[in-house]
Design an enzyme around this catalytic site. Sequence first.
Site, PDB file in Angstrom:
ATOM      1  N   SER A 236      -0.487   2.660   4.730  1.00  0.00           N
ATOM      2  CA  SER A 236      -0.984   2.178   5.813  1.00  0.00           C
ATOM      3  C   SER A 236      -1.416   2.822   6.911  1.00  0.00           C
ATOM      4  O   SER A 236      -2.286   2.751   7.786  1.00  0.00           O
ATOM      5  CB  SER A 236      -0.201   0.760   6.376  1.00  0.00           C
ATOM      6  N   THR A 254      -3.970  -9.833   5.336  1.00  0.00           N
ATOM      7  CA  THR A 254      -3.914 -10.679   4.412  1.00  0.00           C
ATOM      8  C   THR A 254      -2.644 -11.263   4.240  1.00  0.00           C
ATOM      9  O   THR A 254      -2.433 -12.423   3.270  1.00  0.00           O
ATOM     10  CB  THR A 254      -4.421 -10.111   3.237  1.00  0.00           C
ATOM     11  N   HIS A 271       3.523  -2.569  12.266  1.00  0.00           N
ATOM     12  CA  HIS A 271       2.123  -2.352  12.002  1.00  0.00           C
ATOM     13  C   HIS A 271       1.324  -2.542  13.345  1.00  0.00           C
ATOM     14  O   HIS A 271       0.488  -2.031  13.965  1.00  0.00           O
ATOM     15  CB  HIS A 271       1.311  -3.276  11.251  1.00  0.00           C
ATOM     16  N   ARG A 272       1.680  -3.752  14.190  1.00  0.00           N
ATOM     17  CA  ARG A 272       1.065  -4.105  15.564  1.00  0.00           C
ATOM     18  C   ARG A 272       1.172  -3.042  16.520  1.00  0.00           C
ATOM     19  O   ARG A 272       0.117  -2.831  17.236  1.00  0.00           O
ATOM     20  CB  ARG A 272       1.436  -5.460  15.663  1.00  0.00           C
TER      21      ARG A 272
END
Length: 400
Positions: A236, A254, A271-272
Amino acid sequence: MELTLLGTGAPDGLPRPECPCAVCASARGTGARAATALLVDDALLLDLTPGAVFAAARAGRSLSGVRQVLLTHPHDGPAVEVPDSLPPAGRVPHGQELTLISGHRVRAVAMDAPGTGYEVTSPEGERLLYLPPGASPAGLAEPVPEPYDMVVCDVTGRPDTVARLRAVGAVVPTTEVIAVHLDHDAPPGAELDRRLAAGGARAVPDGTTLPVGAFHEVPEVPRRTLVTGGARSGKSVEAERRLETFPEVVYVATGGHRSGDSEWEARIGLHRERRPAAWRTEETCELTGLLEQDGPPLLIDCLSLWLTDAMDRVDAWDDSRWTDGGREKLRDRVAELVRAVRGTRRTVVAVTNEAGSGVVPATAAGRRFRDELGRLNAAFADECEQVLLVVAGRALVLRG
């Protein structure tokens, strides 16, 4: 206008003195980089660094014709001895313009961090922008009247600088972006070249002379990329790096929300936090519609969660329903996605998991998911110009 890069490294150079890290250990020969300094048309020196006279001689240039020496950032460490042939080094106040006897015009650009950037315009009109390490121009809000021919900046440390310049039209496809101030945080060799090329930039060895405004080959940015790898491999992060110099990106999550699952929420939070604030997030598994629309680049994370949703929709987990039409329904849905990837006009970076290299799942449903994910990955990869396998944080190029 000609630009000679006397050095392309961080202020401490590369390798750093006494640093035992792997990058510094491998920074030998052409991989070694002196502190960044630019010589423009043998008349203007941007940043005075130790050994500048010898660096110029190695590049086949001379500093004897330099009429102005400008500094972009505070130089720590021991004082740099100014050769007798050079004028005193100084800085231009932000917003002011200086005209050299050579006909070059230099305008000082305010930064969002300590330092000063310089916009250099040649007598013939070519335009160069040089920025200090770790800094980006302040107040980039309105479109600029014309783009730069070349931008020389800290691409690895501040990739958002390129994104912000692109957003206002200062960097366009014909702008040559050169990465400098390279430190040991940047990967060496081919990995650095690949990472920079993903953002339309490149690095050059110390001593390179470049024509500003001349035709050059723009690094080819793959339009469709698949990034695969195992759990916590860094896939990622690799995918996000490939789009960090774009001014606008749609992040397609997703996975959605999982009420009461604190571990899942923690993953989403990480991730954010990594994503640039300018990126927009859409939580959906309706990928076909997004791929068929025009718009900014898509980062899809990830295909394995998309497949989970697709299998849910056709009851593929149940053995009897799988054999009674579930298989065909799922593969029709996968084929629809693959067709959309083939026909999309958008830049797409998709993340997926590499399953099947470890323990064989204990259930028929688990083995079914493993097999269908392998088929999906292979079909999606067929439509991508570049495919990367990430292992232990290192990206291996499988295609492109």
